[in-house]
Design a protein around this motif. Structure first.
Motif, PDB file in Angstrom:
ATOM      1  N   CYS A  42      12.709 -11.497   2.259  1.00  0.00           N
ATOM      2  CA  CYS A  42      12.782 -11.948   3.616  1.00  0.00           C
ATOM      3  C   CYS A  42      13.034 -10.797   4.921  1.00  0.00           C
ATOM      4  O   CYS A  42      12.533 -10.859   5.887  1.00  0.00           O
ATOM      5  CB  CYS A  42      13.897 -12.913   3.851  1.00  0.00           C
TER       6      CYS A  42
ATOM      7  N   LEU B 207      15.286 -19.080   6.619  1.00  0.00           N
ATOM      8  CA  LEU B 207      13.989 -19.254   5.950  1.00  0.00           C
ATOM      9  C   LEU B 207      13.577 -20.572   5.630  1.00  0.00           C
ATOM     10  O   LEU B 207      14.104 -21.198   4.464  1.00  0.00           O
ATOM     11  CB  LEU B 207      14.462 -18.297   4.644  1.00  0.00           C
TER      12      LEU B 207
ATOM     13  N   ASN C  50       8.316 -18.462   0.569  1.00  0.00           N
ATOM     14  CA  ASN C  50       9.874 -18.084   0.617  1.00  0.00           C
ATOM     15  C   ASN C  50      10.606 -18.869  -0.424  1.00  0.00           C
ATOM     16  O   ASN C  50      10.134 -20.064  -0.963  1.00  0.00           O
ATOM     17  CB  ASN C  50      10.268 -18.805   2.054  1.00  0.00           C
TER      18      ASN C  50
ATOM     19  N   ARG D 231       9.119 -14.246  -1.370  1.00  0.00           N
ATOM     20  CA  ARG D 231       9.893 -13.469  -0.374  1.00  0.00           C
ATOM     21  C   ARG D 231      11.253 -14.275  -0.538  1.00  0.00           C
ATOM     22  O   ARG D 231      11.812 -15.379  -0.169  1.00  0.00           O
ATOM     23  CB  ARG D 231       9.360 -13.884   1.159  1.00  0.00           C
TER      24      ARG D 231
END
Length: 310
Positions: free
Chosen positions: A120, A278, A234, A169
């Motif tokens: 991230c 996120l 994510n 991520r």
């Protein structure tokens, strides 16, 4: 991609995440773990996997590892983000060279499936929710910059060289095995001094903390259910936890009530992003959902670490 009956390579497979991933994959696949042990320990490599110690920036090592019979590479190896302020050029060059060397070898022998662990940190200090489509991507650390550069290179191979790329991520991934992080740091500090806990920054830094077993489960789910040239996801929990709250949880689990002392400032270290939001809508839309919240992930790891000491 069906993750059964395959020959798979896991780079960085002696580390916190890689060792758990290798263990999961080795149930139904032939798994080769490759690690230089700079950020991992060989004891974490599962017995069901084959282990090779080697430097993946060396083309000769990569040639031994990636052979035509390999079905996919799970690339987790990286120079650790905590060396950012010590050797930034070395970190950037090492990670970039390693990933490029692996991709060149894969293309050379006809291996076209690669899963990559990004971070991230590529989003930088956005101060707002950052879905996978968020932009511009402006990292504030060398670690984030190198991950973004590696993502770009993987994109080239996905769109131009017929690779299938899975890019993850990560939020903060926590687990009881070898690996730096705030939870083991607090457990270690409080073991040494039960009365006082020093907290980097102001304690208000707030991020998602995801247990490593759920992280690995989500990675496998994405690989098994997506097949675009580039698949970016994510990986996080749907909740966040502050550093102060982590301190409270660890203290509670250890039965302690320490005084907190702060080093000050919004960041825990140079390049630290104080607030990470996120979203995981893409992951949820794919049919995967967390069982543990961010707080529950932290508490589970704290308990695991404390039990290991007893």
């Amino acid at each position: 991609m069906d993750l059964s009956g395959k020959r798979l390579v896991v780079t960085g497979g002696a580390g916190l995440i890689g060792s758990v991933l290798a263990e999961r994959l080795a149930d139904d696949n032939d798994v080769l773990v490759v690690d230089d042990l700079s950020n991992g320990v060989s004891e974490s490599v599962p017995d069901a996997a084959t282990f090779m110690e080697g430097d993946l920036t060396d083309p000769a090592v990569v040639a031994d590892v990636i052979t035509p019979d390999v079905d996919a590479v799970f690339h987790l190896a990286a120079a650790d983000k905590y060396v950012d302020t010590d050797e930034p050029r070395e970190q950037f060059e090492t990670n970039s060279r390693m990933t490029h060397t692996i991709l060149e070898r894969m293309q050379e022998v006809g291996v076209s499936n690669v899963a990559f662990t990004s971070s991230c940190t590529v989003y930088g200090e956005a101060g707002e929710p950052t879905p996978e489509t968020y932009g511009p991507l402006e990292p504030i650390s060398v670690y984030g910059a190198t991950k973004l550069g590696e993502e770009a290179l993987l994109s080239v191979y996905g769109h131009t060289h017929d690779f299938t790329v899975w890019t993850f991520r990560f939020a903060n991934i926590v687990g009881p095995r070898f690996g730096a992080g705030v939870v083991p740091d607090f457990v270690e500090k409080l073991t040494e001094d039960p009365e006082t806990l020093t907290i980097l920054g102001n304690g208000k830094q707030t991020k998602s903390y995801m247990h490593v077993t759920e992280c690995v489960d989500a990675m496998c789910h994405v690989v098994e259910h997506t097949d675009e040239p580039v698949n970016t996801f994510n990986l996080a929990t749907q909740s966040t936890t502050s550093v102060d709250r982590i301190a409270d949880i660890v203290s509670e689990e250890m039965g302690l009530d320490p005084d907190y002392e702060y080093t000050g400032g919004e960041r825990g270290w140079e390049g630290d992003v104080s607030t990470v939001l996120l979203p995981i809508d893409e992951l949820l839309n794919l049919g995967w959902e967390n069982e543990l919240s961010s707080d529950e992930s932290v508490r589970k790891v704290a308990r695991q670490l404390i039990d290991r000491q007893e």
